[in-house]
Design an enzyme around this catalytic site. Structure first.
Site, PDB file in Angstrom:
ATOM      1  N   ASP A  52       0.839  -1.204   0.000  1.00 34.18           N
ATOM      2  CA  ASP A  52       0.000   0.000   0.000  1.00 34.18           C
ATOM      3  C   ASP A  52       0.873   1.253   0.000  1.00 34.18           C
ATOM      4  OD1 ASP A  52       0.909  -0.301   2.582  1.00 34.18           O
ATOM      5  OD2 ASP A  52      -1.033   0.031   3.552  1.00 34.18           O
ATOM      6  N   GLU A 190       8.657  -4.239  10.940  1.00 36.59           N
ATOM      7  CA  GLU A 190       9.140  -2.954  10.423  1.00 36.59           C
ATOM      8  C   GLU A 190       9.661  -2.058  11.535  1.00 36.59           C
ATOM      9  OE1 GLU A 190       6.519  -1.099   7.608  1.00 36.59           O
ATOM     10  OE2 GLU A 190       7.621   0.784   7.622  1.00 36.59           O
TER      11      GLU A 190
HETATM   12  N1  LIG Z   1       8.748   5.175  -0.290  1.00 38.05           N
HETATM   13  C1  LIG Z   1       8.304   4.492   0.767  1.00 38.05           C
HETATM   14  N2  LIG Z   1       9.140   3.643   1.387  1.00 38.05           N
HETATM   15  C2  LIG Z   1       8.712   2.943   2.463  1.00 38.05           C
HETATM   16  O1  LIG Z   1       9.528   2.163   3.016  1.00 38.05           O
HETATM   17  C3  LIG Z   1       7.381   3.106   2.923  1.00 38.05           C
HETATM   18  C4  LIG Z   1       6.536   3.994   2.234  1.00 38.05           C
HETATM   19  N3  LIG Z   1       7.023   4.676   1.185  1.00 38.05           N
HETATM   20  N4  LIG Z   1       5.250   4.183   2.619  1.00 38.05           N
HETATM   21  C5  LIG Z   1       4.656   3.292   3.581  1.00 38.05           C
HETATM   22  C6  LIG Z   1       5.623   2.919   4.610  1.00 38.05           C
HETATM   23  C7  LIG Z   1       6.032   4.050   5.533  1.00 38.05           C
HETATM   24  N5  LIG Z   1       7.348   3.639   5.923  1.00 38.05           N
HETATM   25  C8  LIG Z   1       8.260   4.404   6.625  1.00 38.05           C
HETATM   26  C9  LIG Z   1       8.069   5.759   6.802  1.00 38.05           C
HETATM   27  C10 LIG Z   1       9.001   6.525   7.458  1.00 38.05           C
HETATM   28  C11 LIG Z   1      10.135   5.921   7.948  1.00 38.05           C
HETATM   29  C12 LIG Z   1      11.186   6.730   8.632  1.00 38.05           C
HETATM   30  O2  LIG Z   1      12.133   6.194   9.174  1.00 38.05           O
HETATM   31  N6  LIG Z   1      11.044   8.070   8.554  1.00 38.05           N
HETATM   32  C13 LIG Z   1      11.978   9.076   9.014  1.00 38.05           C
HETATM   33  C14 LIG Z   1      12.192   9.028  10.480  1.00 38.05           C
HETATM   34  C15 LIG Z   1      10.983   9.473  11.205  1.00 38.05           C
HETATM   35  C16 LIG Z   1      11.234   9.623  12.683  1.00 38.05           C
HETATM   36  O3  LIG Z   1      12.204   9.067  13.195  1.00 38.05           O
HETATM   37  O4  LIG Z   1      10.411  10.319  13.301  1.00 38.05           O
HETATM   38  C17 LIG Z   1      13.297   9.008   8.239  1.00 38.05           C
HETATM   39  O5  LIG Z   1      14.379   8.853   8.817  1.00 38.05           O
HETATM   40  O6  LIG Z   1      13.201   9.148   7.011  1.00 38.05           O
HETATM   41  C18 LIG Z   1      10.328   4.578   7.787  1.00 38.05           C
HETATM   42  C19 LIG Z   1       9.402   3.823   7.132  1.00 38.05           C
HETATM   43  C20 LIG Z   1       7.712   2.426   5.231  1.00 38.05           C
HETATM   44  N7  LIG Z   1       6.878   2.444   4.051  1.00 38.05           N
HETATM   45  C1  LIG Z   2       7.265  -1.447   3.511  1.00 40.01           C
HETATM   46  C2  LIG Z   2       6.468  -2.679   3.195  1.00 40.01           C
HETATM   47  C3  LIG Z   2       6.656  -3.761   4.204  1.00 40.01           C
HETATM   48  C4  LIG Z   2       5.015  -2.355   3.003  1.00 40.01           C
HETATM   49  O1  LIG Z   2       4.153  -2.727   3.759  1.00 40.01           O
HETATM   50  C5  LIG Z   2       4.657  -1.546   1.836  1.00 40.01           C
HETATM   51  O2  LIG Z   2       5.507  -1.314   0.950  1.00 40.01           O
HETATM   52  O3  LIG Z   2       3.486  -1.125   1.773  1.00 40.01           O
HETATM   53 MG   LIG Z   3       2.304  -1.721   3.440  1.00 36.52          MG
END
Ligand SMILES: Nc1nc(=O)c2c([nH]1)NC[C@@H]1CN(c3ccc(C(=O)N[C@@H](CCC(=O)O)C(=O)O)cc3)CN21
Ligand SMILES: CC(C)C(=O)C(=O)O
Ligand SMILES: [Mg+2]
Length: 272
Positions: A52, A190
């Site tokens: 998603d 995750e």
């Molecule tokens: N392009 C994309 N990649 C993804 O891995 C992903 C999506 N979209 N959309 C749905 C979810 C959302 N996900 C995420 C969203 C944010 C972070 C994240 O680490 N964000 C910040 C840190 C936020 C914080 O620490 O408050 C970063 O370091 O970029 C990780 C996974 C994984 N999924």
């Molecule tokens: C980040 C993965 C596990 C996911 O759920 C997604 O791409 O929507």
């Molecule tokens: Mg997902």
């Protein structure tokens, strides 16, 4: 009569459980369209996730919440048409399975019937156990998803690492065991501490596929557009970039503009 045998043996939910038992790590990447899925499948990636995350990556939404079941089916059916070997897992989108197990079953059946996907993925543990069980009664394989569950972003407020506190870690381990008990064939974990993720992987026999969960789990998943370097602004620590396609593609598009403006394209051979 017999048609020419396919070169590849298809990956099944059973092969993944066997891979864990044999200590072979599982590779998983996302795809949302036919052309990308062809390439990912041809490269030998075990599992293709129609995530998603298409809500962010394909449609430009800020969260995964807006994407609809019809949109997920469109993406998944495009992917299924491309795939010869990989197992295709499809995310059930927000609002199609929580709090109502009949709704969950209907949603999962629509995915299987209308897209041809091989399994569905749902976010959550004990809260959605009835939905997981009811989908499983139809013979539809279910993948769990614990830790950072983006469909619940408004409950938590941030995308920070999950289960750092004892209480949340305990619930996560219990949820992982529950999902295994219910009959899930695998689990995504995750953004949780590597030590906890390894502990979860060691306490259940179904494969645990991590994203930002360290190397002690049974497989890894990334969003394909992220690992290709197309999503420039997305920079979490867990992401390894294998290409810088944003720069590569920008360069190609700029060259095309230059060639059109300068009348270099098309040349003699590129016309009739
Ligand atoms: N392009 C994309 N990649 C993804 O891995 C992903 C999506 N979209 N959309 C749905 C979810 C959302 N996900 C995420 C969203 C944010 C972070 C994240 O680490 N964000 C910040 C840190 C936020 C914080 O620490 O408050 C970063 O370091 O970029 C990780 C996974 C994984 N999924
Ligand atoms: C980040 C993965 C596990 C996911 O759920 C997604 O791409 O929507
Ligand atoms: Mg997902």
């Amino acid at each position: 009569m017999s048609v020419a045998k396919k070169q590849y043996k298809r990956i099944t939910v059973k092969s993944l459980v066997e891979m864990k038992a044999n200590g072979e790590k599982i590779s998983m990447l996302t795809a949302y369209d036919y052309t990308m899925a062809k390439i990912v499948d041809a490269a030998g990636v075990d599992v293709i996730l129609v995530g998603d995350s298409a809500s962010n990556v394909m449609a430009g939404h800020e969260t995964t919440l807006p994407i609809t079941l019809n949109e997920m089916i469109y993406h998944a059916s495009s992917v299924v048409r491309a795939v010869e070997r990989s197992l295709v897992v499809v995310d059930l989108p927000f609002g199609t399975y929580q709090g109502n197990s009949k709704n969950a079953l209907d949603s999962a059946i629509r995915i299987m019937k209308e897209s041809g996907g091989h399994a569905v993925k749902l976010e959550g543990g004990s809260e959605i156990s009835e939905s997981v069980s009811r989908i499983l009664t139809a013979g539809i394989p279910v993948m769990g998803h614990l830790g950072l569950t983006p469909q619940s972003i408004y409950k938590f407020g941030t995308y920070t690492v999950r289960a750092k506190e004892e209480e949340e870690a305990k619930k996560l381990i219990e949820d992982a065991k529950l999902l295994e008990q219910l009959g899930c064939f695998a689990l995504v974990l995750e953004k949780v501490p590597a030590k906890l993720a390894e502990q979860v992987a060691n306490s259940i026999s179904i494969p645990v596929i991590g994203i930002g969960a360290g190397g002690g789990v049974d497989g890894q998943v990334l969003v394909t557009h992220d690992m290709l370097g197309m999503t420039h602004e997305f920079n979490p620590r867990f992401l390894r970039r294998y290409l810088d396609l944003f720069s590569e593609m920008t360069g190609a598009f700029k060259q095309y503009v230059t060639d059109v403006k300068s009348r270099d394209f098309p040349n003699e051979k590129e016309q009739y």
